[in-house]
Design an enzyme around this catalytic site. Structure first.
Site, PDB file in Angstrom:
ATOM      1  N   GLU A 184      -2.698  -9.251   3.553  1.00 54.87           N
ATOM      2  CA  GLU A 184      -2.930  -9.712   4.925  1.00 54.87           C
ATOM      3  C   GLU A 184      -4.397  -9.631   5.333  1.00 54.87           C
ATOM      4  O   GLU A 184      -4.798 -10.188   6.366  1.00 54.87           O
ATOM      5  CB  GLU A 184      -2.079  -8.895   5.909  1.00 54.87           C
ATOM      6  CG  GLU A 184      -2.642  -7.559   6.315  1.00 54.87           C
ATOM      7  CD  GLU A 184      -2.591  -6.488   5.233  1.00 54.87           C
ATOM      8  OE1 GLU A 184      -3.213  -5.427   5.410  1.00 54.87           O
ATOM      9  OE2 GLU A 184      -1.918  -6.720   4.197  1.00 54.87           O
ATOM     10  N   HIS A 226      -3.935  -5.235  -0.058  1.00 58.93           N
ATOM     11  CA  HIS A 226      -3.589  -5.756   1.265  1.00 58.93           C
ATOM     12  C   HIS A 226      -3.712  -7.280   1.312  1.00 58.93           C
ATOM     13  O   HIS A 226      -4.792  -7.811   1.613  1.00 58.93           O
ATOM     14  CB  HIS A 226      -4.493  -5.128   2.332  1.00 58.93           C
ATOM     15  CG  HIS A 226      -4.151  -3.719   2.641  1.00 58.93           C
ATOM     16  ND1 HIS A 226      -3.311  -3.358   3.673  1.00 58.93           N
ATOM     17  CD2 HIS A 226      -4.514  -2.558   2.041  1.00 58.93           C
ATOM     18  CE1 HIS A 226      -3.176  -2.049   3.708  1.00 58.93           C
ATOM     19  NE2 HIS A 226      -3.905  -1.535   2.723  1.00 58.93           N
ATOM     20  N   CYS A 237       0.826  -1.215   0.000  1.00 58.74           N
ATOM     21  CA  CYS A 237       0.000   0.000   0.000  1.00 58.74           C
ATOM     22  C   CYS A 237       0.862   1.268   0.000  1.00 58.74           C
ATOM     23  O   CYS A 237       1.497   1.563  -1.000  1.00 58.74           O
ATOM     24  CB  CYS A 237      -0.988  -0.038   1.154  1.00 58.74           C
ATOM     25  SG  CYS A 237      -2.357   1.118   0.940  1.00 58.74           S
TER      26      CYS A 237
END
Length: 361
Positions: A339, A337, A252
């Protein structure tokens, strides 16, 4: 004019949306954005990348599963406000410990419910991200509009959310040591690295290259975070110095910082990408990943020529750059993202690529 509502938001074009206040009871100047995720309001509330923003949730019911101790992305939420269609004050969840409003009151986060959030989201989509003032319903429009015109939103927000001191998160069976530069990092990034045998040392955003090298890492991670990537000058300089010395992975804001460190440019999107359902194509494999996104800025594809960076992923909604790589320097990044577990595991391979790079494969 008398309204049944007690709160409203005034946008910088003068448009008003009325609703009911919940959470912290105070006036709040915000940048107004929207998120299309159907779940995950706790992770959104506690994501440091939302610092200074009011997030409009397009899914209509928010608060129904409460707040769970293990699902926070940071210890101290820094989001400014949350705007919802319907707030549920009586959640049902065996894991839930508090209501959303209790947490918002504790951290001074303003809430506005009863708003036609899809209309507001479409307004942002058509007009672009804008400033807004959440205030009492009875405040004259002209007074609020004047405040909007004369009050600037905060900048340089990475310095506000980055850790002040170095801290460590050990893996159960350590194989690697990763230095993670905290620009507003989410907890699940650390968990994802720990799960792959990485001892993680989290460091402040303004750490020097010499200090990083003294920590003797196997790899360096550049995190997500809020604001304009050009404001993160110390991190850009850090990447310039360290690239080629260690494997480096950025997510990001970290992706944008890596691009800037190679001489590329970034620009602000009209209304950003925020949600858990964005399709991204991996140009290396041809596969499409369903990704979680939260960013206002993007890398200018036209500025990548002669930088040494190759585009690895693109957003299928608007063809923006979603991934970069420089094989020679052992550096790569993604705008989304991995995660956050959309898909739910479509993008988890990126952490495996990072560990493989540290193994020298």
């Amino acid at each position: 004019m008398i309204h049944q509502y007690d709160k409203k938001i005034i946008l910088e074009d003068g448009t008003e949306f009325y609703g009911y206040g919940f959470g912290a009871d105070r006036e709040q100047m915000v940048e107004v954005v929207f998120n299309t995720s159907m779940v995950g309001y706790q992770e959104i509330l506690s994501d440091p990348s939302y610092t200074g923003q009011a997030v409009v949730m397009t899914y209509p019911l928010i608060g129904n599963y409460g707040m769970c101790d293990g699902d926070y992305e940071t210890d101290k939420p820094t989001i400014s406000a949350m705007i919802v269609r319907e707030y549920n004050s009586e959640p049902s969840n065996f894991r839930g410990k508090e209501t959303l409003e209790q947490v918002m009151k504790r951290w001074g986060i303003v809430g506005l419910a009863g708003v036609d959030t899809r209309q507001l989201a479409r307004h942002i989509r058509d007009k672009g991200t804008c400033k807004g003032l959440i205030t009492d319903a009875g405040l004259p429009n002209l007074v609020g509009f004047t405040k909007l015109k004369t009050t600037a939103l905060p900048i340089d927000m990475v310095s506000q959310v980055s850790t002040r001191q170095i801290w460590k998160s050990p893996a159960e069976a350590p194989r690697f040591h990763v230095v993670a530069v905290d620009c507003g990092m989410k907890r699940n990034i650390v968990r994802s690295l720990n799960a792959r045998g990485c001892d993680v040392t989290v460091v402040p955003w303004d750490i020097t290259a010499e200090e990083v090298e003294n920590l003797r890492p196997d790899g360096v991670f550049i995190s997500n975070g809020p604001g304009n990537p050009e404001d993160a000058a110390p991190v850009i300089a850090l990447v310039k110095t360290l690239r080629g010395k260690y494997p480096i992975f950025g997510i990001c804001l970290g992706h944008q910082i890596i691009a800037l460190s190679y001489g590329a440019k970034t620009y602000k999107l009209k209304f950003g990408h925020r949600g858990g359902n964005h399709p991204v194509k991996n140009l290396q494999t041809g596969k499409v990943e369903i990704t979680s996104q939260n960013h206002s800025y993007a890398v200018d594809a036209g500025s990548l020529a002669d930088t040494g960076l190759a585009v690895t992923h693109v957003n299928l909604l608007d063809n923006t750059v979603e991934g970069l790589k420089c094989r020679k320097d052992r550096i790569f990044s993604v705008q989304y993202h991995p995660e956050s577990a959309p898909g739910p595991q479509d993008s988890a391979y990126l952490f495996d690529e990072f560990t493989a790079m540290m193994e020298g494969k």
